[in-house]
Design a protein around this motif. Structure first.
Motif, PDB file in Angstrom:
ATOM      1  N   MET A  21      60.419 122.128  13.532  1.00  0.00           N
ATOM      2  CA  MET A  21      60.960 120.643  13.377  1.00  0.00           C
ATOM      3  C   MET A  21      62.018 120.800  14.472  1.00  0.00           C
ATOM      4  O   MET A  21      62.809 121.897  14.515  1.00  0.00           O
ATOM      5  N   TRP A  22      62.140 119.852  15.212  1.00  0.00           N
ATOM      6  CA  TRP A  22      63.320 119.691  16.328  1.00  0.00           C
ATOM      7  C   TRP A  22      64.174 118.755  15.742  1.00  0.00           C
ATOM      8  O   TRP A  22      63.960 117.790  15.279  1.00  0.00           O
ATOM      9  N   ASN A  23      65.484 119.055  15.839  1.00  0.00           N
ATOM     10  CA  ASN A  23      66.814 118.312  15.517  1.00  0.00           C
ATOM     11  C   ASN A  23      67.056 117.403  16.806  1.00  0.00           C
ATOM     12  O   ASN A  23      67.560 117.812  17.627  1.00  0.00           O
ATOM     13  N   PHE A  24      66.951 116.162  16.484  1.00  0.00           N
ATOM     14  CA  PHE A  24      67.146 115.092  17.432  1.00  0.00           C
ATOM     15  C   PHE A  24      68.829 114.463  17.191  1.00  0.00           C
ATOM     16  O   PHE A  24      68.911 114.429  16.022  1.00  0.00           O
ATOM     17  N   ALA A  25      69.377 114.185  18.347  1.00  0.00           N
ATOM     18  CA  ALA A  25      70.602 113.528  18.157  1.00  0.00           C
ATOM     19  C   ALA A  25      70.497 112.379  19.056  1.00  0.00           C
ATOM     20  O   ALA A  25      69.967 112.518  20.273  1.00  0.00           O
ATOM     21  N   VAL A  26      70.833 111.216  18.736  1.00  0.00           N
ATOM     22  CA  VAL A  26      70.539 109.865  19.679  1.00  0.00           C
ATOM     23  C   VAL A  26      72.180 109.671  20.062  1.00  0.00           C
ATOM     24  O   VAL A  26      73.289 109.662  19.163  1.00  0.00           O
ATOM     25  N   MET A  27      72.167 109.720  21.431  1.00  0.00           N
ATOM     26  CA  MET A  27      73.521 109.273  22.186  1.00  0.00           C
ATOM     27  C   MET A  27      73.636 108.126  22.506  1.00  0.00           C
ATOM     28  O   MET A  27      73.068 107.572  23.365  1.00  0.00           O
ATOM     29  N   GLY A  28      74.600 107.236  22.040  1.00  0.00           N
ATOM     30  CA  GLY A  28      74.685 105.947  22.346  1.00  0.00           C
ATOM     31  C   GLY A  28      73.922 105.135  21.246  1.00  0.00           C
ATOM     32  O   GLY A  28      72.763 105.292  21.115  1.00  0.00           O
ATOM     33  N   LEU A  29      74.758 104.211  20.695  1.00  0.00           N
ATOM     34  CA  LEU A  29      73.955 103.572  19.661  1.00  0.00           C
ATOM     35  C   LEU A  29      73.881 101.973  19.958  1.00  0.00           C
ATOM     36  O   LEU A  29      73.871 101.179  18.991  1.00  0.00           O
ATOM     37  N   GLY A  30      73.438 101.384  20.998  1.00  0.00           N
ATOM     38  CA  GLY A  30      73.334 100.192  21.494  1.00  0.00           C
ATOM     39  C   GLY A  30      71.845  99.731  20.711  1.00  0.00           C
ATOM     40  O   GLY A  30      71.339 100.109  20.071  1.00  0.00           O
ATOM     41  N   GLY A  31      71.513  98.406  21.176  1.00  0.00           N
ATOM     42  CA  GLY A  31      70.207  97.781  20.847  1.00  0.00           C
ATOM     43  C   GLY A  31      69.063  98.677  20.712  1.00  0.00           C
ATOM     44  O   GLY A  31      68.173  98.840  19.956  1.00  0.00           O
ATOM     45  N   ILE A  32      68.721  99.416  21.933  1.00  0.00           N
ATOM     46  CA  ILE A  32      67.606 100.125  21.982  1.00  0.00           C
ATOM     47  C   ILE A  32      67.637 101.344  20.864  1.00  0.00           C
ATOM     48  O   ILE A  32      66.491 101.897  20.765  1.00  0.00           O
ATOM     49  N   ALA A  33      68.709 101.959  20.528  1.00  0.00           N
ATOM     50  CA  ALA A  33      68.704 103.006  19.815  1.00  0.00           C
ATOM     51  C   ALA A  33      68.039 102.855  18.309  1.00  0.00           C
ATOM     52  O   ALA A  33      67.467 103.735  17.846  1.00  0.00           O
ATOM     53  N   LYS A  34      68.263 101.706  17.928  1.00  0.00           N
ATOM     54  CA  LYS A  34      67.474 101.258  16.704  1.00  0.00           C
ATOM     55  C   LYS A  34      66.034 101.561  16.749  1.00  0.00           C
ATOM     56  O   LYS A  34      65.357 102.352  15.631  1.00  0.00           O
ATOM     57  N   ARG A  35      65.206 101.156  17.818  1.00  0.00           N
ATOM     58  CA  ARG A  35      63.808 101.549  17.861  1.00  0.00           C
ATOM     59  C   ARG A  35      63.583 103.216  17.964  1.00  0.00           C
ATOM     60  O   ARG A  35      62.710 103.656  17.528  1.00  0.00           O
ATOM     61  N   VAL A  36      64.335 103.708  18.790  1.00  0.00           N
ATOM     62  CA  VAL A  36      64.668 105.096  18.975  1.00  0.00           C
ATOM     63  C   VAL A  36      64.717 105.746  17.830  1.00  0.00           C
ATOM     64  O   VAL A  36      63.681 106.963  17.412  1.00  0.00           O
ATOM     65  N   ILE A  37      65.610 105.513  16.902  1.00  0.00           N
ATOM     66  CA  ILE A  37      65.921 105.967  15.558  1.00  0.00           C
ATOM     67  C   ILE A  37      64.562 105.913  14.637  1.00  0.00           C
ATOM     68  O   ILE A  37      64.053 107.085  14.011  1.00  0.00           O
ATOM     69  N   GLU A  38      64.166 104.670  14.717  1.00  0.00           N
ATOM     70  CA  GLU A  38      62.729 104.406  13.862  1.00  0.00           C
ATOM     71  C   GLU A  38      61.495 105.489  14.406  1.00  0.00           C
ATOM     72  O   GLU A  38      60.962 105.949  13.580  1.00  0.00           O
ATOM     73  N   GLY A  39      61.554 105.611  15.567  1.00  0.00           N
ATOM     74  CA  GLY A  39      60.511 106.363  16.107  1.00  0.00           C
ATOM     75  C   GLY A  39      60.595 107.960  15.708  1.00  0.00           C
ATOM     76  O   GLY A  39      59.808 108.560  15.431  1.00  0.00           O
ATOM     77  N   ILE A  40      61.769 108.173  15.839  1.00  0.00           N
ATOM     78  CA  ILE A  40      62.444 109.641  15.462  1.00  0.00           C
ATOM     79  C   ILE A  40      62.093 110.104  13.850  1.00  0.00           C
ATOM     80  O   ILE A  40      61.280 110.862  13.708  1.00  0.00           O
ATOM     81  N   VAL A  41      62.295 108.856  13.077  1.00  0.00           N
ATOM     82  CA  VAL A  41      62.133 109.201  11.939  1.00  0.00           C
ATOM     83  C   VAL A  41      60.739 109.182  11.469  1.00  0.00           C
ATOM     84  O   VAL A  41      60.384 109.974  10.445  1.00  0.00           O
TER      85      VAL A  41
END
Length: 144
Positions: A1-21
């Motif tokens: 399991m890889w621990n991801f951190a999302v840097m910058g929480l603008g508009g695109i981050a929402k989709r990125v977070i959904e994908g990681i989850v």
């Protein structure tokens, strides 16, 4: 399991977070923004374990394996180099950097740090493009 951190929480981050989850081999470990209250709100809504109001503090966290950079384009180079300096693997939204010199510098530093660096280009992974790649490799459509 890889621990991801999302840097910058603008508009695109929402989709990125959904994908990681939704990725079985990934854990949304942290979110980071220059605005601590925004990071905390997104941590609560996404289920991330940690929220950071400071990018450097997030990069210093030894439990972060991969940093997904969603900051404004002009900051990508500096943020890639900072993440690599902390021995973090990096996926960065496109464009990766502004010019060829920065691109070469980032990939050379990633190699030196023994870290993975990739531009987040989803079309490489779509089923159609994967099939076309397979057909090219198998010689089905001739020499390309």
């Amino acid at each position: 399991m890889w621990n991801f951190a999302v840097m910058g929480l603008g508009g695109i981050a929402k989709r990125v977070i959904e994908g990681i989850v939704l990725t079985p081999s990934a854990c949304l470990y942290a979110v980071a923004s220059r605005d601590a209250s925004k990071a905390e709100a997104i941590r609560e809504s996404s289920g991330a374990k940690k929220a950071y109001g400071d990018y450097e503090a997030m990069l210093e966290d030894p439990l972060v394996d991969v940093v997904y950079i969603c900051t404004p384009n002009y900051l990508h180079h500096a943020h890639i180099m900072a993440a690599l300096a902390h021995h973090k693997h990096v996926i960065c939204e496109k464009p990766l950097v502004s010019n060829e010199a920065q691109l070469r510098e980032c990939f050379a530093y990633a190699k030196e740090q023994q870290c993975f660096l990739m531009e987040a280009e989803k079309t490489l992974f779509t089923p159609l493009n994967q099939k076309i790649k397979e057909m090219i490799e198998d010689g089905v459509i001739g020499k390309v």
